[in-house]
Write an enzyme that holds these catalytic residues in place. Sequence first.
Site, PDB file in Angstrom:
ATOM      1  N   CYS A 243      21.666  23.303 -31.955  1.00 40.10           N
ATOM      2  CA  CYS A 243      20.237  24.010 -32.113  1.00 40.10           C
ATOM      3  C   CYS A 243      19.374  23.235 -33.091  1.00 40.10           C
ATOM      4  CB  CYS A 243      20.325  25.546 -32.332  1.00 40.10           C
ATOM      5  SG  CYS A 243      18.688  26.195 -31.920  1.00 40.10           S
TER       6      CYS A 243
ATOM      7  N   ASP B 287      23.756  36.213 -36.229  1.00 41.41           N
ATOM      8  CA  ASP B 287      23.533  35.328 -37.169  1.00 41.41           C
ATOM      9  C   ASP B 287      23.622  35.703 -38.635  1.00 41.41           C
ATOM     10  OD1 ASP B 287      22.467  32.584 -38.283  1.00 41.41           O
ATOM     11  OD2 ASP B 287      20.483  32.900 -37.452  1.00 41.41           O
TER      12      ASP B 287
END
Length: 204
Positions: free
Chosen positions: A8, A123
């Site tokens: 990412c 996360d």
Amino acid sequence: MPVRVKICGLTRLGDALEAAGFGADALGFIVWPDSKRAMTAEGVRAIRLELPPLIQTVAVTVNMPARDLVALWQATGVGAVQLHGDEKPDDYRGLPMPVIKAFREPPPLAELEDWQAAAFMADGAAAGHYGGSGHLADTETIDALSATGRLILAGGLTVENVADRVRAVKPYGVDVASGTEAKHGIKDPAKVKAFIEAAKGALM
């Protein structure tokens, strides 16, 4: 089954092509203007059109209204969108594309059940950050999302720790941004390659 790997925070075509060549399953592009890795819809589309046909692409957003999210999906042609803010399920029902919903803390069970998501991401939490903080995801969030069977583990993952984290958590996938960078938005090819190999080899 090897864990799936999403690289990412990509901002450059060369980095995206290298990640795909090293075996990444998905590539993420952050379409949030406050990110140090921010991309425009036009920039994401330009890169996506140059990628191999079987690579999954994901547009990462933060608190984007559902109508704008659909417009972004249509403009970029990505395969999925990732909601990485404080979104609530009632505002995102019936979206026409696959959705990844990220959490930085354990969601209420009722809220988790209400999400029509293809996968859930755990996360790391840090004040003032919507991701990319380098903090590991907490155990409570991981446990809550693991029950869905579609956990993507993110937060503070690096070449050095990803194999141990995969063996401990056994997620569906892992996601990395800063852990494979030379600097914000610029990937280090050696780190990308080593990260993918370490993650995919962890459960072999």
